[in-house]
Design an enzyme around this catalytic site. Structure first.
Site, PDB file in Angstrom:
ATOM      1  N   HIS A   1      39.974  37.827  35.101  1.00 38.22           N
ATOM      2  CA  HIS A   1      41.024  38.326  34.205  1.00 38.22           C
ATOM      3  C   HIS A   1      41.516  39.648  34.775  1.00 38.22           C
ATOM      4  O   HIS A   1      40.760  40.614  34.888  1.00 38.22           O
ATOM      5  CB  HIS A   1      40.509  38.515  32.781  1.00 38.22           C
ATOM      6  CG  HIS A   1      41.587  38.888  31.819  1.00 38.22           C
ATOM      7  ND1 HIS A   1      42.280  37.953  31.077  1.00 38.22           N
ATOM      8  CD2 HIS A   1      42.114  40.102  31.490  1.00 38.22           C
ATOM      9  CE1 HIS A   1      43.183  38.573  30.326  1.00 38.22           C
ATOM     10  NE2 HIS A   1      43.106  39.870  30.561  1.00 38.22           N
ATOM     11  N   CYS A   2      42.795  39.696  35.130  1.00 40.81           N
ATOM     12  CA  CYS A   2      43.352  40.863  35.812  1.00 40.81           C
ATOM     13  C   CYS A   2      44.116  41.732  34.811  1.00 40.81           C
ATOM     14  O   CYS A   2      45.126  41.280  34.237  1.00 40.81           O
ATOM     15  CB  CYS A   2      44.287  40.430  36.939  1.00 40.81           C
ATOM     16  SG  CYS A   2      44.994  41.812  37.862  1.00 40.81           S
ATOM     17  N   PRO A   3      43.686  42.971  34.575  1.00 39.72           N
ATOM     18  CA  PRO A   3      44.420  43.834  33.635  1.00 39.72           C
ATOM     19  C   PRO A   3      45.787  44.257  34.166  1.00 39.72           C
ATOM     20  O   PRO A   3      46.683  44.593  33.379  1.00 39.72           O
ATOM     21  CB  PRO A   3      43.492  45.042  33.473  1.00 39.72           C
ATOM     22  CG  PRO A   3      42.652  45.069  34.706  1.00 39.72           C
ATOM     23  CD  PRO A   3      42.476  43.635  35.110  1.00 39.72           C
TER      24      PRO A   3
END
Length: 364
Positions: free
Chosen positions: A168-170
């Protein structure tokens, strides 16, 4: 008249739920802060490069046109791939992996342990899954109520099971998985090229800044900070892009690097690797004209994947001994479950050993 204390009325039943909804909405807004930060940096870099550097400081007419054309090409590809990475919804497992109502009831009635595993094995007997948990059990998500496909993981931020989840890439406020992994790679590639191009064309003006060759204007400070920002992002992006190129060449995800996939007989960190060319095609597709464009062209549906353990790779089957050893050692460990058509052709696009030998005999 005696005044009596009035008891405070109890809070409405829906107040806790309303507060929880407000908190979730605030969290969603905070998740967009990194995206807004990157977007603001991108807008400022456009103003600094086009207006301050090219239009005000660059004196060469031909060089100015070339820089502006090349810059806008990199800028367009960067923004396009970034946009696709952000707004492409992650793919979730199909309905066949969800438990039926009767299976859910059976799972709730049974105590934890072997009896629950029996229910899950019955539900997964016709599904193309080969990976297991560390204890050898069927991978099951008790939040989504489904049997997890291979390479699928539950994201705590999205609160969903994501097909071929990488992380999950912020910075994109999205899960990077099967549906947008190609877009994420192109985003890294084009952002790196964008920063390298800016740093290379801005270098001569940056040197003039230190040698007092530029007039003391507003453009002077934009040029200086533009070079620093481009150089700094180039270093971080090059390491990240190189790491993901290595992942593609090995057909791994970030999660599989930290925890290797566990198959029925053993753990194998290279279980999904089919060779460099096939690993590359699994992400970018068969048609090379789409490789450099942020257009979805990955093979398969994200629910099933060919493995070098379950299906013999024709490129590795160069001798009859290899075929015999594979059939002896592997086939009894895995049930014959179907692969999707777009995945299985990866294993049959080269002639097998027997076909090659027969053609050679006829040629003689």
């Amino acid at each position: 008249m005696r005044c009596e204390k009035m008891a405070a009325p109890p809070p409405p039943a829906g107040s806790a739920g309303a507060w929880g909804g407000v908190r979730r909405r605030c969290q969603r807004l905070l998740y967009w802060v990194p995206v807004l930060f990157i977007s603001s940096i991108l807008c400022w870099s456009y103003y600094a490069y086009v207006t301050q550097l090219c239009l005000r400081e660059c004196r060469q007419g031909g060089g100015k046109v070339v820089c502006l054309v090349a810059y806008h090409i990199f800028f367009m590809l960067f923004v396009w791939s970034y946009w696709k990475t952000i707004f492409t919804l992650p793919m979730n497992p199909s309905k066949e992996f969800h438990l039926s109502y009767s299976d859910k009831e059976s799972l709730e009635r049974e105590p934890r342990g072997e009896s629950q595993q029996e229910v899950l094995r019955r539900a997964a007997k016709d599904l193309p899954i080969y990976t297991r948990t560390m204890s050898g059990a069927i991978r099951y998500c008790d939040r989504c109520h489904l049997v997890k496909p291979d390479r699928c993981h539950h994201c705590s931020v999205c609160d969903k099971c994501i097909l071929k989840m990488d992380h999950h890439c912020p910075w994109v406020n999205n899960c990077v998985g099967f549906s947008n992994y190609k877009f994420f790679l192109l985003f890294l590639a084009y952002s790196l090229l964008y920063c390298l191009f800016i740093a290379a064309t801005d270098l001569q003006y940056f040197i003039k800044f230190w040698t007092n060759g530029l007039p003391d204007t507003q453009a002077k400070f934009h040029i200086m900070f533009l070079f620093f920002a481009a150089a700094m992002f180039s270093v971080s992006l090059s390491s990240l892009f190189g790491y993901h190129c290595w992942l593609v060449s090995k057909n791994k995800s970030t999660l599989e690097v930290f925890r290797a996939p566990i198959f029925r007989h053993r753990t194998d960190k290279n279980g999904f690797s089919l060779g460099f060319s096939k690993n590359l095609r699994q992400v970018f597709g068969d048609e090379k004209k789409y490789w450099l464009l942020p257009v979805f062209s990955s093979l398969g549906d994200g629910c099933s994947f060919p493995t070098c353990l379950v299906n013999q790779d024709p490129e590795q089957a160069s001798t009859p001994g290899a075929l015999n050893s594979t059939s002896k050692n592997e086939t009894h460990l895995f049930p014959a479950k179907p692969l999707r058509d777009s995945q299985s052709h990866l294993l049959t696009d080269t002639p097998s050993w027997s076909e090659t030998s027969e053609k050679a005999e006829k040629g003689k």
